[in-house]
Design a protein around this motif. Sequence first.
Motif, short mmCIF file in Angstrom:
data_model
loop_
_atom_site.label_atom_id
_atom_site.label_comp_id
_atom_site.label_asym_id
_atom_site.label_seq_id
_atom_site.Cartn_x
_atom_site.Cartn_y
_atom_site.Cartn_z
N GLY A 171 -52.61 -29.64 -105.36
CA GLY A 171 -53.35 -29.14 -104.46
C GLY A 171 -54.50 -28.23 -104.64
O GLY A 171 -55.22 -27.74 -103.89
N LYS A 172 -54.78 -27.99 -105.96
CA LYS A 172 -55.94 -27.14 -106.26
C LYS A 172 -57.02 -28.07 -106.97
O LYS A 172 -56.66 -29.18 -107.27
CB LYS A 172 -55.45 -25.96 -107.24
CG LYS A 172 -54.53 -25.08 -106.72
CD LYS A 172 -54.30 -23.80 -107.82
CE LYS A 172 -53.42 -22.93 -106.99
NZ LYS A 172 -53.27 -21.55 -107.84
N LEU A 173 -58.30 -27.59 -106.80
CA LEU A 173 -59.48 -28.49 -107.25
C LEU A 173 -60.32 -27.53 -108.33
O LEU A 173 -60.37 -26.36 -108.35
CB LEU A 173 -60.40 -28.56 -105.96
CG LEU A 173 -60.01 -29.51 -104.93
CD1 LEU A 173 -60.88 -29.66 -104.00
CD2 LEU A 173 -59.75 -30.87 -105.59
N ALA A 174 -60.69 -28.67 -109.16
CA ALA A 174 -61.71 -27.94 -110.14
C ALA A 174 -62.99 -28.85 -110.11
O ALA A 174 -62.51 -30.20 -110.05
CB ALA A 174 -61.09 -27.94 -111.59
N ILE A 175 -64.04 -28.55 -109.74
CA ILE A 175 -65.30 -29.15 -109.68
C ILE A 175 -66.44 -29.02 -110.56
O ILE A 175 -66.46 -27.85 -110.84
CB ILE A 175 -65.78 -28.87 -108.49
CG1 ILE A 175 -64.67 -29.14 -106.96
CG2 ILE A 175 -67.21 -29.77 -107.57
CD1 ILE A 175 -65.06 -28.60 -105.77
N VAL A 176 -67.09 -30.01 -111.28
CA VAL A 176 -68.05 -29.96 -112.07
C VAL A 176 -69.39 -30.56 -111.41
O VAL A 176 -69.08 -31.87 -111.23
CB VAL A 176 -67.80 -30.29 -113.45
CG1 VAL A 176 -69.01 -30.37 -114.22
CG2 VAL A 176 -66.48 -29.60 -113.95
N LEU A 177 -70.47 -29.98 -111.35
CA LEU A 177 -71.58 -30.61 -110.94
C LEU A 177 -72.64 -30.73 -111.98
O LEU A 177 -72.95 -29.86 -112.77
CB LEU A 177 -72.40 -29.98 -109.72
CG LEU A 177 -73.39 -30.42 -109.46
CD1 LEU A 177 -73.56 -31.78 -108.67
CD2 LEU A 177 -74.13 -29.32 -108.17
N VAL A 178 -73.03 -31.81 -112.56
CA VAL A 178 -73.76 -32.15 -113.54
C VAL A 178 -75.49 -32.45 -113.09
O VAL A 178 -75.80 -33.40 -112.53
CB VAL A 178 -73.40 -33.18 -114.45
CG1 VAL A 178 -74.40 -33.59 -115.53
CG2 VAL A 178 -72.20 -33.01 -114.88
#
Length: 407
Positions: free
Chosen positions: A79-86
Amino acid sequence: MYVKNAFLHRELDREIYMIQPIGFQNQHHLEYVCKLWKALYGLKQAPRAWYGKIAEFLTQSGYLVTSADSSLFIKTNKGKLAIVLVYVDDLVITGDDKEEILQTKENLSVRFQMKELGQLKHFLGLEIDRIQNRIFLCQQKYSKDLLKKFGMLECKPISTPTEPNIRICAHEGKSLEDATMYQQLVGSLIYLTLTRPDISYVVSVISRYMQNPKKPHLEAARRILRYVKSTIDYGLLYKRNEDCKLVGYCDADYAGDCDTRRSTTGYVFKLGSGTISWCSKRQPTVSLSTTEAEYRAAAMAAQESTWIIQLMNNLHQPVDYAVPAYCDNQSAICLAENPIFHARTKHVEVHYHFIREKVLQGEIEMRQISTDNQVADVLTKGLNANKFKMFRYQLSTIQRVGIEGEC
């Protein structure tokens, strides 16, 4: 985070040849060329090769590339998120899964030569301020550099970026001796609209005359700079702990373009009180009525709404309700809600009827709003000062110093 050796990881997926570099020519074989084993910095294929490398690494680490944006990678865990924007060699990492974020940063540092830049404060000319439970996004330094570059740092400020109901034509006025300066100015202003929806309309208008700019066009661009001078510390405000419902506004200025008599589409979407997407664009064809122009604007807004919904779903923030789209034209609303095609709409291109499908599916709900409260009006025409300032505030475009006191 910043990847210091991004363009050293650039295996090519095709054969590319180049002429012999200056100073390294083989005098006996001047007709020879060099075959590249890896991409050179500045080569068109270099960013693509690097993206393939970083995308492969993130995918192997359990991240999934989103369908709404190929530069956005997401990993879910309980239910948790890790987000990477390149963005080329810059990475923005966020989310509520702190353990995964720390692990991702560690893995990146092992695989590549990374430089950690700390909490996000500056990114591609954008300035991000965090005050209590709010985020303020602006381009104050960029605006100041822009004024300085074009000699307008000491100009007289003005309260609006354009005159009310301005009409700019292509062939009126004297041609500029140097069109390059005008083109550079317009290009710089286009980038400023990333955080300034209040100037989007007039920047859209002056960008139509890049090929053969006239003196009135330059005067209109300089007026924008005078307005930027008076609002140099303005930006977008986003608040936490409020009802984050997606809502849209769409409008059209019928036959507003003097040269082609085409209409101008304007739409804006807000998530809670914060503006997240907006557009001011001349329509590709001539509309035969106000209803048709508004209907086309609503269809363009529906397309943007579909993409935002897809992005929200990718971010695990599902939009499980019909997104309200406010329009001030009752005929266009009826046309969008009516599944029966009439003779008066058979000439309208098929893709504009896209909105009917979305309304019938319950993804979008067309709602009536008075013209006096239509915030998208600021994206279709020049307004008087009072109305312009009211809509600017509704777009959450406020002054930096006003954040503390809820201006």
